[in-house]
Design a protein around this motif. Structure first.
Motif: not given
Length: 151
Positions: A96, A99-100, A103
């Motif tokens: 997580q 991925c954050n 992004r």
């Protein structure tokens, strides 16, 4: 052709306004670039923890369970992360967090590119008004503004 004092004042105000806009855009560019560099450093640190590189883990369309950053490491392993907009650290799953960050990196790249275009445009407009003509010729500024990055 002489300018009246009112016309001269309006021209000076227009140049000052354009220069202020340019300075604001440059400051925003510097801040966005700092954030982008910090995010890139954080992603590199996470890849080192997972012992992968940006291109070391091939993700095929048939095997969607393999993450390019996580690789063979446990993506559910908790890592410390700073919450954006707050001075609070939280433990979140590795997958997580990266991925954050990825992004955010894409958003920052877009923002930096937009701000670079804005700075070029504002510099060109300021040059057209004759504010920097004594330092750099307007034709030279125009040639720099029209340069394009080819990736």
């Amino acid at each position: 052709m002489e300018l009246s004092s009112e016309q001269l004042q309006r021209k000076v105000e227009a140049v000052e306004f354009a220069a202020e806009e340019l300075l604001i855009a440059r400051r925003q560019l510097v801040e966005s670039d700092k954030s982008r560099n910090g995010t890139r450093e954080a992603l590199t640190a996470l890849r080192r923890q997972a012992r992968t590189s940006k291109s070391s883990v091939l993700s095929s369309e048939s095997d969607e369970k393999i993450c390019r950053t996580c690789g063979d490491s446990d993506g559910s392993r908790p890592v410390w992360s700073l919450c954006p907009g707050a001075d609070v650290f939280v433990r979140l799953p590795f997958h997580q967090v990266h991925c954050n960050l990825e992004r955010a990196q894409v958003e920052l790249e877009t923002d930096v590119n937009r701000l670079q275009s804005t700075v070029k445009e504002k510099t060109f407009l300021l040059s057209e008004k004759g504010a920097i003509a004594d330092v750099v010729s307007p034709s030279l500024v125009e040639s720099f503004v029209k340069l394009k990055d080819r990736h």
